[in-house]
Design a protein around this motif. Sequence first.
Motif, PDB file in Angstrom:
ATOM      1  N   ALA A 298       6.335   2.797  -8.803  1.00  0.00           N
ATOM      2  CA  ALA A 298       5.567   3.765  -8.017  1.00  0.00           C
ATOM      3  C   ALA A 298       5.440   5.073  -8.781  1.00  0.00           C
ATOM      4  O   ALA A 298       6.396   5.541  -9.408  1.00  0.00           O
ATOM      5  N   PHE A 299       4.232   5.678  -8.717  1.00  0.00           N
ATOM      6  CA  PHE A 299       4.030   6.961  -9.373  1.00  0.00           C
ATOM      7  C   PHE A 299       3.574   8.004  -8.362  1.00  0.00           C
ATOM      8  O   PHE A 299       3.192   7.683  -7.238  1.00  0.00           O
ATOM      9  N   HIS A 300       3.614   9.267  -8.791  1.00  0.00           N
ATOM     10  CA  HIS A 300       3.305  10.398  -7.930  1.00  0.00           C
ATOM     11  C   HIS A 300       2.109  11.166  -8.462  1.00  0.00           C
ATOM     12  O   HIS A 300       1.892  11.257  -9.680  1.00  0.00           O
TER      13      HIS A 300
ATOM     14  N   LEU B 208       9.243   7.118  -0.819  1.00  0.00           N
ATOM     15  CA  LEU B 208       9.037   7.337  -2.242  1.00  0.00           C
ATOM     16  C   LEU B 208       9.030   8.810  -2.626  1.00  0.00           C
ATOM     17  O   LEU B 208       9.268   9.148  -3.779  1.00  0.00           O
ATOM     18  N   GLY B 209       8.724   9.684  -1.683  1.00  0.00           N
ATOM     19  CA  GLY B 209       8.568  11.105  -1.984  1.00  0.00           C
ATOM     20  C   GLY B 209       7.212  11.574  -1.518  1.00  0.00           C
ATOM     21  O   GLY B 209       6.266  10.782  -1.407  1.00  0.00           O
ATOM     22  N   PRO B 210       7.068  12.866  -1.242  1.00  0.00           N
ATOM     23  CA  PRO B 210       5.882  13.375  -0.537  1.00  0.00           C
ATOM     24  C   PRO B 210       4.564  13.191  -1.260  1.00  0.00           C
ATOM     25  O   PRO B 210       3.524  13.130  -0.612  1.00  0.00           O
ATOM     26  N   THR B 211       4.541  13.123  -2.593  1.00  0.00           N
ATOM     27  CA  THR B 211       3.257  13.031  -3.299  1.00  0.00           C
ATOM     28  C   THR B 211       3.036  11.662  -3.941  1.00  0.00           C
ATOM     29  O   THR B 211       2.259  11.529  -4.880  1.00  0.00           O
TER      30      THR B 211
ATOM     31  N   VAL C 206       0.854  -1.186   0.000  1.00  0.00           N
ATOM     32  CA  VAL C 206       0.000   0.000   0.000  1.00  0.00           C
ATOM     33  C   VAL C 206       0.891   1.238   0.000  1.00  0.00           C
ATOM     34  O   VAL C 206       1.858   1.324   0.768  1.00  0.00           O
ATOM     35  N   VAL C 207       0.595   2.150  -0.919  1.00  0.00           N
ATOM     36  CA  VAL C 207       1.311   3.426  -0.991  1.00  0.00           C
ATOM     37  C   VAL C 207       0.524   4.454  -0.193  1.00  0.00           C
ATOM     38  O   VAL C 207      -0.689   4.602  -0.372  1.00  0.00           O
ATOM     39  N   CYS C 208       1.203   5.155   0.690  1.00  0.00           N
ATOM     40  CA  CYS C 208       0.571   6.173   1.531  1.00  0.00           C
ATOM     41  C   CYS C 208       1.011   7.551   1.063  1.00  0.00           C
ATOM     42  O   CYS C 208       2.199   7.878   1.121  1.00  0.00           O
ATOM     43  N   GLY C 209       0.062   8.348   0.586  1.00  0.00           N
ATOM     44  CA  GLY C 209       0.385   9.677   0.102  1.00  0.00           C
ATOM     45  C   GLY C 209      -0.865  10.439  -0.267  1.00  0.00           C
ATOM     46  O   GLY C 209      -1.953   9.867  -0.403  1.00  0.00           O
ATOM     47  N   PRO C 210      -0.755  11.745  -0.471  1.00  0.00           N
ATOM     48  CA  PRO C 210      -1.938  12.604  -0.647  1.00  0.00           C
ATOM     49  C   PRO C 210      -2.515  12.554  -2.043  1.00  0.00           C
ATOM     50  O   PRO C 210      -1.799  12.424  -3.031  1.00  0.00           O
ATOM     51  N   CYS C 211      -3.841  12.692  -2.090  1.00  0.00           N
ATOM     52  CA  CYS C 211      -4.567  12.811  -3.351  1.00  0.00           C
ATOM     53  C   CYS C 211      -4.983  14.276  -3.526  1.00  0.00           C
ATOM     54  O   CYS C 211      -4.483  15.158  -2.825  1.00  0.00           O
ATOM     55  N   CYS C 212      -5.920  14.545  -4.434  1.00  0.00           N
ATOM     56  CA  CYS C 212      -6.318  15.912  -4.752  1.00  0.00           C
ATOM     57  C   CYS C 212      -6.810  16.657  -3.513  1.00  0.00           C
ATOM     58  O   CYS C 212      -7.639  16.145  -2.755  1.00  0.00           O
TER      59      CYS C 212
END
Length: 408
Positions: free
Chosen positions: A132-134, A110-113, A73-79
């Motif tokens: 992985a994508f941002h 992975l990076g913030p976004t 699971v990738v944890c990061g912000p959406c719109c």
Amino acid sequence: MTKDPSRSSELDVRPLRRAMLFAVALTIGCEAQTQNSERVRLETSQDPILVGSMPNTPILCDLDGDGDLDVLVVCGPCCGREPLEDSGHLQVLENDGRGTLEPRAARTALGPTALGGVTGDFDEDGVADFAAFHHQSYEVQILLGDGDCGFTRGELFELHSDGRPHVHSLQTADVNDDGHLDLCATLVDDHALAVQLGDGAGSFRPALGQPFFAHRHPYMGLHLEDLDLDGSVDALMTDVRGHGITLLVGSGTGMFSPKHGFAFETSNPLGQGERPIQAAVGDLNGDQVPDLVAFLDESDRAIRMLGTGPAEFAEPEEAEIDLGVRSVGGLLFDLDGDDRLDLVASGTGTARIGLCFGLEAGRFSEPVTFQTRGLDPRVAAGDLNGDHRPDLVVSHYEFGTLEVLLQR
């Protein structure tokens, strides 16, 4: 350096808020351990697992070759959401073969976004890798699997060298018929499909002529399948602002073209709904022709479109599906073992998911809703405990947790 008091206060509150949400998740779990419908019985198998802020849809894959599905699971912000201090990473959870998941202590930054990704054997060593994508970057990070649920960093490349980065879907398939896995992604604000061709050694290069025009707003749920039945992979995606479905026909060379010509209106407009945000593809009526379900943005409705021929879709007279929950997406999967695809809707603004069972002629039953142990559940399906019945893995975007619902 003197700290900004407002920033200091914000950082102090966030861990407390996550702890409170985690406690609420445990409380909800105690209230609903087993849930039944006429066709499936789902049981929560363990306490919610803390995976990090804003977990996106889980990905199921056997990472260590033991025959059991592990979970990523990738944890990061959406719109509309800003990164938090513990977002922007990949969390791997190992399966013990009985459906119990154990998170690996080390997370991969992975990076913030960071928003999501896809698995595949990109270097062809027999071990699953991860791309992985941002959300707000065109960078893709290849992570090479070590065969023991761990990864080492591989190539870092850009989907596109110009434009306005905004990505919501990344998928893999062999689009140029050379035997190697390639990567395709939706470039939302550049109205295009990016195509990167793999070399079988873990590296990628842009396809000739890419990115390819994909109408006004290609979004989630990119599908790479042979939809026109000519032997080559095609690309199907939603067009949110054009209120329809976009289909790009593949040539088997890595190049794609619109089926209905270069027009600004969408290839396949919806007649009974607006703002399709995600699509799910499958054979709903057993005629061996692909059909699809279009989820409408933050709606409790979806629209079914039946295949009428190679890469052609039309809405039947009663195309609307009642999901039972407001949703921004979901999946098609045969959960009850009757050889018909069922529809699972991930909830938004709720702790519930919706389930509609497949019926004859591509229709669906009235919805059954299931309580999960966190807000904004996002669902994946697969057999986690080897009993040949699909189970559900649910991440909770607002709680930062993940749970397993086993069929009993």
